[in-house]
Design a protein around this motif. Sequence first.
Motif, short mmCIF file in Angstrom:
data_model
loop_
_atom_site.label_atom_id
_atom_site.label_comp_id
_atom_site.label_asym_id
_atom_site.label_seq_id
_atom_site.Cartn_x
_atom_site.Cartn_y
_atom_site.Cartn_z
N GLY A 104 22.38 13.28 36.43
CA GLY A 104 23.24 12.60 36.02
C GLY A 104 23.94 11.64 37.17
O GLY A 104 24.15 10.48 37.11
N SER A 105 23.86 12.30 38.60
CA SER A 105 24.16 11.34 39.72
C SER A 105 23.21 10.47 40.11
O SER A 105 23.80 9.43 40.16
N LEU A 106 21.95 10.72 39.69
CA LEU A 106 20.93 9.34 40.10
C LEU A 106 21.39 8.36 38.92
O LEU A 106 21.03 6.95 39.32
N LEU A 107 21.60 8.79 37.77
CA LEU A 107 21.47 7.80 36.76
C LEU A 107 23.06 6.99 36.99
O LEU A 107 23.02 5.67 36.79
N ALA A 108 23.95 7.75 37.44
CA ALA A 108 25.18 7.00 37.63
C ALA A 108 25.12 6.05 38.93
O ALA A 108 25.90 4.96 38.97
N GLY A 109 24.26 6.33 39.73
CA GLY A 109 23.94 5.33 40.64
C GLY A 109 23.46 4.08 40.40
O GLY A 109 23.76 2.96 41.17
N VAL A 110 22.88 3.91 39.36
CA VAL A 110 22.37 2.55 38.84
C VAL A 110 23.02 2.02 37.59
O VAL A 110 22.85 1.07 37.09
N LEU A 111 24.38 2.64 37.60
CA LEU A 111 25.51 2.25 36.39
C LEU A 111 26.85 2.07 36.82
O LEU A 111 27.67 2.63 36.28
N PRO A 112 26.96 1.44 38.05
CA PRO A 112 28.49 1.32 38.72
C PRO A 112 29.34 0.65 37.80
O PRO A 112 30.39 0.84 38.09
N PHE A 113 28.83 -0.16 36.92
CA PHE A 113 29.70 -1.04 36.04
C PHE A 113 30.63 -0.12 35.02
O PHE A 113 31.47 -0.74 34.58
N LEU A 114 30.04 0.93 34.95
CA LEU A 114 30.88 2.04 34.08
C LEU A 114 32.13 2.62 34.84
O LEU A 114 33.01 3.23 34.38
N GLY A 115 32.39 2.45 36.03
CA GLY A 115 33.44 2.76 36.90
C GLY A 115 33.73 4.43 36.99
O GLY A 115 32.57 4.99 37.27
N GLU A 116 34.69 4.66 36.64
CA GLU A 116 34.99 6.22 36.71
C GLU A 116 34.26 6.93 35.61
O GLU A 116 34.33 8.02 35.70
N HIS A 117 33.69 6.19 34.55
CA HIS A 117 33.20 6.92 33.43
C HIS A 117 31.73 7.03 33.77
O HIS A 117 31.18 7.73 32.83
N ALA A 118 31.40 6.82 34.68
CA ALA A 118 29.77 6.50 35.02
C ALA A 118 29.18 8.13 35.21
O ALA A 118 28.19 8.27 34.58
N ALA A 119 29.88 9.02 35.88
CA ALA A 119 29.17 10.24 36.01
C ALA A 119 29.20 10.87 34.61
O ALA A 119 28.05 11.34 34.20
N PRO A 120 30.19 11.29 33.96
CA PRO A 120 30.08 11.85 32.44
C PRO A 120 29.36 11.23 31.72
O PRO A 120 28.35 11.95 30.99
N ILE A 121 29.14 9.90 31.47
CA ILE A 121 28.36 9.11 30.60
C ILE A 121 26.96 9.52 31.04
O ILE A 121 26.00 9.67 30.18
N SER A 122 26.65 9.05 32.29
CA SER A 122 25.23 9.47 32.84
C SER A 122 24.75 10.90 32.66
O SER A 122 23.56 11.23 32.07
N ILE A 123 25.46 11.92 32.71
CA ILE A 123 25.29 13.31 32.39
C ILE A 123 25.13 13.56 31.04
O ILE A 123 23.80 14.18 30.69
N ILE A 124 25.56 13.08 30.32
CA ILE A 124 25.61 13.34 28.67
C ILE A 124 24.27 12.59 28.33
O ILE A 124 23.42 13.10 27.34
N ALA A 125 24.18 11.24 28.84
CA ALA A 125 22.98 10.64 28.33
C ALA A 125 21.61 11.18 28.99
O ALA A 125 20.66 11.19 28.11
N PHE A 126 21.47 11.64 30.09
CA PHE A 126 20.45 12.28 30.52
C PHE A 126 20.09 13.53 29.94
O PHE A 126 18.94 13.64 29.56
N THR A 127 21.06 14.44 29.52
CA THR A 127 20.76 15.60 28.65
C THR A 127 20.35 15.38 27.18
O THR A 127 19.47 15.85 26.76
N VAL A 128 21.10 14.29 26.53
CA VAL A 128 20.73 14.11 25.16
C VAL A 128 19.42 13.40 25.02
O VAL A 128 18.57 13.78 24.01
N ILE A 129 19.15 12.39 26.02
CA ILE A 129 17.89 11.71 25.75
C ILE A 129 16.71 12.61 25.72
O ILE A 129 15.82 12.67 25.17
#
Length: 403
Positions: A104-129
């Motif tokens: 999640g942290s690695l994915l959030a690093g390339v999705l800065p445009f999500l702002g404060e929601h980058a971490a939870p969205i990245s964690i969920i996306a990593f797990t689900v995909i």
Amino acid sequence: MKNKTFGSALLVAGTTIGAGMLAMPLTSAEMGFTYTMALLFLLWILLSYSALLFVEVYQTVQRKDAGIATLAEQYFGMVGRVLATLSLVIFMYAILSAYVTGGGSLLAGVLPFLGEHAAPISIIAFTVILGIFIVISTGAVDGLTRLLFMIKLVAFVLVLTMMLPLVQGENLMAMPLKEFLIISASPVFFTSFGFHVIIPSINNYLDGDIKRLRAAIIGGTALPLVAYILWQMATHGVFPQVKFVEIINNDPTLNGLVDATYHVTGSNLISGSVRLFSTLALVTSFLGVSLSLFDCLDDLLKRINIKAGRLALGVLTFLPPLAFALFYPEGFIAALGYAGQMFTFYGLVLPVGLAWRARKLHPNLPYRVIGGNLTLLIALLLGLLIMNVPFLIEGGYLPKVIG
């Protein structure tokens, strides 16, 4: 005719080299290269020794495909089976939690445009995909893993090729900034030599041939040791210790490792390669452990006559680590530490106990690991120490590896 011993050694190496090595620079930043090498060699010897204890005990079983829980039941009854199974399941949940937070942290690093929601969205996306591949079938996981593993090897070679020429001797000579860090970092490093769960499969594959099994274990663990030495040399040698520690303390995640690479080298290519390798190492490890936990839970439910569908098993597999990562998004190192704690029991304390019982009941085994009962005692004491490291850190008796 294919060489089964060589293939088994590669299987040991492939299982060993994974996401655990990514945490090494983070947990050893304040320790220095010299002490890091000492810890690597100590744990390599210790975990190769404990694996060979399993080899010794396997001489006493009738079924060469018997699992480690079966060995535990043979010598310690149902209590042994339950403890072996519980420690394995908890270990897999803990290490999956580390993988989800790290991914999640690695994915959030390339999705800065999500702002404060980058971490939870990245964690969920990593797990689900990635979880979708597990739920679909083992074949889907196999196909994806083969592809990613080859890309991962190329990325690792690329990282070493670019970073090793930048190594500076003065960085490698840095000494520990705190006392006893070598003990504090041991549970995290411990997981980096964890391949013991596949020993039953290799034993079966090699038809219980003790000599070939020994060669596969020793050769298969030597390959990761070389890879870890080069990885540690590249990171410790390129990053000035104080600067690296400062960056990591500000962001104690794998994204912090990538940022540190960019700050020190100023190269988007090098930092991007580190991000690619880190991501692929996480993904391939995540897929392997997830599949093992998925099948383990399926087997446990069948034992109590519960038939769960693949979707339900997927929820049971991924919901606990997903919840951990969402509530503790910077818990990569902490989760690896607790995973190391559980694996210490499964991969060190348990084989010591099994070997001690086997020697009592079968004093004339053809193969016995060098060292005698004194070495068993030393290994047991080291195992108990490593298991209690997280508690000693929480109690203030040992320093934290970060912060």
